[in-house]
Design a protein around this motif. Sequence first.
Motif, short mmCIF file in Angstrom:
data_model
loop_
_atom_site.label_atom_id
_atom_site.label_comp_id
_atom_site.label_asym_id
_atom_site.label_seq_id
_atom_site.Cartn_x
_atom_site.Cartn_y
_atom_site.Cartn_z
N LEU A 1 -60.25 20.27 40.41
CA LEU A 1 -59.22 19.53 39.77
C LEU A 1 -59.64 19.35 38.19
O LEU A 1 -60.48 18.88 37.98
CB LEU A 1 -59.13 18.23 40.56
CG LEU A 1 -58.81 18.18 42.13
CD1 LEU A 1 -58.46 16.74 42.55
CD2 LEU A 1 -57.33 19.11 42.45
N ASP A 2 -58.34 19.61 37.65
CA ASP A 2 -58.65 19.62 36.14
C ASP A 2 -58.61 17.93 35.72
O ASP A 2 -57.22 17.72 35.31
CB ASP A 2 -57.42 20.49 35.17
CG ASP A 2 -57.98 20.46 34.05
OD1 ASP A 2 -58.91 20.20 33.52
OD2 ASP A 2 -56.97 21.19 33.37
N ALA A 3 -59.48 17.17 35.76
CA ALA A 3 -59.42 15.83 35.43
C ALA A 3 -60.23 15.45 34.15
O ALA A 3 -61.22 16.32 33.79
CB ALA A 3 -60.02 14.72 36.53
N TYR A 4 -59.66 14.61 33.43
CA TYR A 4 -60.51 14.23 32.12
C TYR A 4 -60.33 12.72 31.81
O TYR A 4 -59.05 12.29 32.33
CB TYR A 4 -59.98 15.21 30.94
CG TYR A 4 -58.62 15.09 30.60
CD1 TYR A 4 -58.23 13.93 29.58
CD2 TYR A 4 -57.52 15.76 30.98
CE1 TYR A 4 -56.88 13.76 29.07
CE2 TYR A 4 -56.17 15.54 30.32
CZ TYR A 4 -55.92 14.74 29.63
OH TYR A 4 -54.62 14.56 29.28
N PRO A 5 -61.33 12.09 31.36
CA PRO A 5 -60.86 10.74 30.94
C PRO A 5 -60.01 10.67 29.52
O PRO A 5 -60.37 11.53 28.40
CB PRO A 5 -62.20 10.17 30.64
CG PRO A 5 -63.11 11.39 30.26
CD PRO A 5 -62.35 12.64 30.75
N THR A 6 -59.44 9.43 29.39
CA THR A 6 -58.53 9.20 27.84
C THR A 6 -58.34 7.80 28.14
O THR A 6 -58.63 7.09 29.02
CB THR A 6 -57.41 9.91 28.13
OG1 THR A 6 -56.80 10.01 26.99
CG2 THR A 6 -56.29 9.76 29.22
N MET A 7 -57.50 7.52 26.96
CA MET A 7 -57.32 6.04 26.94
C MET A 7 -55.60 5.98 26.42
O MET A 7 -55.30 6.87 25.91
CB MET A 7 -57.78 5.36 25.59
CG MET A 7 -59.41 5.10 26.07
SD MET A 7 -60.37 4.35 24.80
CE MET A 7 -62.01 4.59 25.18
N ALA A 8 -55.03 4.96 26.94
CA ALA A 8 -53.61 5.10 26.53
C ALA A 8 -53.26 4.18 25.36
O ALA A 8 -53.45 2.85 25.60
CB ALA A 8 -52.92 4.63 27.81
N LEU A 9 -53.45 4.99 24.12
CA LEU A 9 -53.30 4.09 22.91
C LEU A 9 -51.99 3.48 22.92
O LEU A 9 -50.85 3.74 23.26
CB LEU A 9 -53.38 5.03 21.83
CG LEU A 9 -54.71 5.87 21.93
CD1 LEU A 9 -54.81 6.72 20.66
CD2 LEU A 9 -56.02 4.92 21.70
N CYS B 1 -49.45 13.14 25.07
CA CYS B 1 -50.23 11.95 24.24
C CYS B 1 -51.33 11.11 24.72
O CYS B 1 -51.66 10.22 24.15
CB CYS B 1 -48.96 11.09 23.73
SG CYS B 1 -47.53 11.62 22.80
N LEU B 2 -51.62 11.68 25.87
CA LEU B 2 -53.00 11.16 26.40
C LEU B 2 -54.14 12.28 26.31
O LEU B 2 -54.16 13.13 26.90
CB LEU B 2 -53.04 11.07 27.83
CG LEU B 2 -51.75 9.74 28.51
CD1 LEU B 2 -51.60 9.93 30.03
CD2 LEU B 2 -52.27 8.57 27.90
N VAL C 1 -50.70 13.65 37.10
CA VAL C 1 -50.88 12.32 37.55
C VAL C 1 -51.85 11.75 36.96
O VAL C 1 -52.64 12.12 36.29
CB VAL C 1 -51.19 12.44 39.10
CG1 VAL C 1 -50.06 13.07 39.91
CG2 VAL C 1 -52.42 12.77 39.33
N VAL C 2 -51.74 10.24 36.65
CA VAL C 2 -52.56 9.50 36.03
C VAL C 2 -53.12 8.14 36.89
O VAL C 2 -52.68 7.86 38.03
CB VAL C 2 -51.95 8.51 35.08
CG1 VAL C 2 -52.75 7.43 34.37
CG2 VAL C 2 -51.47 9.57 33.73
N VAL C 3 -54.60 8.10 37.04
CA VAL C 3 -55.20 7.39 37.76
C VAL C 3 -55.70 6.14 36.85
O VAL C 3 -56.38 6.21 35.87
CB VAL C 3 -56.47 7.77 38.61
CG1 VAL C 3 -57.25 6.81 39.23
CG2 VAL C 3 -55.76 8.92 39.39
N SER D 1 -48.21 2.48 33.78
CA SER D 1 -48.36 1.29 32.73
C SER D 1 -48.78 1.77 31.50
O SER D 1 -48.18 1.66 30.47
CB SER D 1 -49.33 0.27 32.75
OG SER D 1 -50.69 0.39 33.49
N ALA D 2 -49.73 3.00 31.36
CA ALA D 2 -50.18 3.55 30.34
C ALA D 2 -49.05 4.22 29.57
O ALA D 2 -48.78 4.36 28.22
CB ALA D 2 -51.24 4.80 30.73
#
Length: 632
Positions: free
Chosen positions: A305-313, A372-373, A332-334, A351-352
């Motif tokens: 699965l193509d997952a990556y970490p990020t932050m919702a600025l 934008c994530l 999808v966002v977890v 919420s992000a």
Amino acid sequence: MDTKTADFEGKTRPELPVELYTHALEFLDPNQSSSVETLFSVLWTNNYLRTAASVSSLWKPYYDLRYTQCVPENEARRRAQFGEDYYKLYMKRRELDHRALTLVDAIRLEIPGRSLRARVLAQELSFDVWDALRAETVLPLPEYFRSPRDEITGEAAPQAFPRRYWARAVQGVIARYWAVRMWQRAVAGDPGVTFEEVLLGFSTFCGWSPYALAQELDSFAANCRQTFLTQKVVLDQADPKFDLAKACDTTIFYMRAEGWMDGEDMDEHILNIYPHIPLTEQFSFPLSALSRVWLFVALCRRLGLDAYPTMALPSTTPICCVRPQDPTGLPVVVEFSSLGPSVVRPITLTSAYQQMAGVVPGDIPPEMAWRCLPELPASTWFTFALKEAGQNLTLYREEEHEDWLHWENERLCTATHAIQCATMMIPAAEPPVLIHRGDMADMFPLDAQVIMLDVLLAQAPPGSSRGNIAAAVRMSVFNSETLDVLVMRRSRYPRTDIPYVGTIIPHSMLDDRPGFELDWKVSGVDERETYLAEGTLFKRQVFADGFEKTSTQASWPERYPPVGLSKKAARSWYLNWSHFGRYVEDVSFADADGDGQPTKLVMTAEMRTLYPEDCIPEPQPYLIPRIPQREL
């Protein structure tokens, strides 16, 4: 085929075909240590049997079982040189093992030159010798320190305690050298450094190999894949029934089953961003959002699965974004929130996304707002993890964790060391004041040169704040290896009440629990012959109850006679003090109490060097045997 060979009397006798010998050797069990010894015995018999025992297929299971860690670039070069010839690969690695163990033995026996030997082990041999070092860390203990429940049988390995200690110390400096070098690359913007590696860097300060932890993740991912099969959830993205949100939810279900999702209140904790904790040991605290993101991303990527970490600025909460294979599909966002269990949501319901509503450019359709994530660089995650680790350490100091007891100080030392080293990676940051908590020198005895001077302070300009730290560390390294500074001879002092190192004595005048004299120093204004004038103080260290206790006094009361040491107390010392083996090899029955219990310890070669007039003479130290010079 009628093959004949000459025996030791010069006569000839019929010999079986080489293939039959090879076939017979295939029945040896690679899991038995005696099997590889048998193979070597056959190799050394004669040229004919050497041919039979050097077949590559024979050595592959031994190679795979023995060598689980390596430096990938070095292994690639060996493969290019030897191809798939596992006999030659095994012999090459065995040469490296013997070189490493010889260096470790020299570190154990000789105080001068330790830093230079550690440099070779960390920078040149590195993870190629990790498996040989690991074998040293599990050597059979002296019988007096064994529990009746121990599975270890047979004789103890020579000098098992100090060999275990220094093997772990070398493993630690190898792992931490990898971490600081990797962090350097991350801060410099190297795209080859991953989010997974950045957090693994913190775990290396606990002595873990990043490659071993990656293998643990592989194992957990395999178990997670089994969960997909059990629940009949499609994982193949080419299957029309594949549902990305359901795949993410199943991964979270597995994480919850492993206990990684327990605890809604994710208060700061000193270890909750060290990823080895949930992989390698039981833990009683909730993991941080960053740790859960790390585990989720690591599992997803191993599941395809193509997952990556990020932050919702503008927020600074770490989240996960999982992209579909179809570029036109929605990800999808977890979110891992302290307010409740993690959830998998379509991008527009998170919420992000709502936080981004005010910052998404107007020309981007709402359904594409997830772009934008961004997939943030490793340098961002390094800074974020360092900030969290620092906050956790600060808050932890305000709390009491009685459940840790003997290990609390060591974990505080580890966290402090990791954070100090990481902080020094940031060029603009003011270098931290180096704090050596408690028994820091015993926990990281080889780090000063290899980690601090070779990496963190290598470019420090003289006269600058970093340059001043480098000068102090350089002097510390010099003093730690200079025998003229270190050796204490009691014959220099006319006093007779200086305790003998290694003597087992009462814990204090108030109780008879055993402790042992660990160290003594003399301090005063004048260090010449008149050193012991009135008012001179002696610094004394006693080990008992899992702790070192230091006191300074003018003399020792005569009411501290030697006492006997029970097996239970001896084992407790070993279990509660991870660097016990730096000082102690075994117990000595040269003098015993009325119950036949020892009243003195056999101190290590290092202690016998530092206190040559204190320690009882012992046999010649064990040395790693060299590889036979014959060509195999």
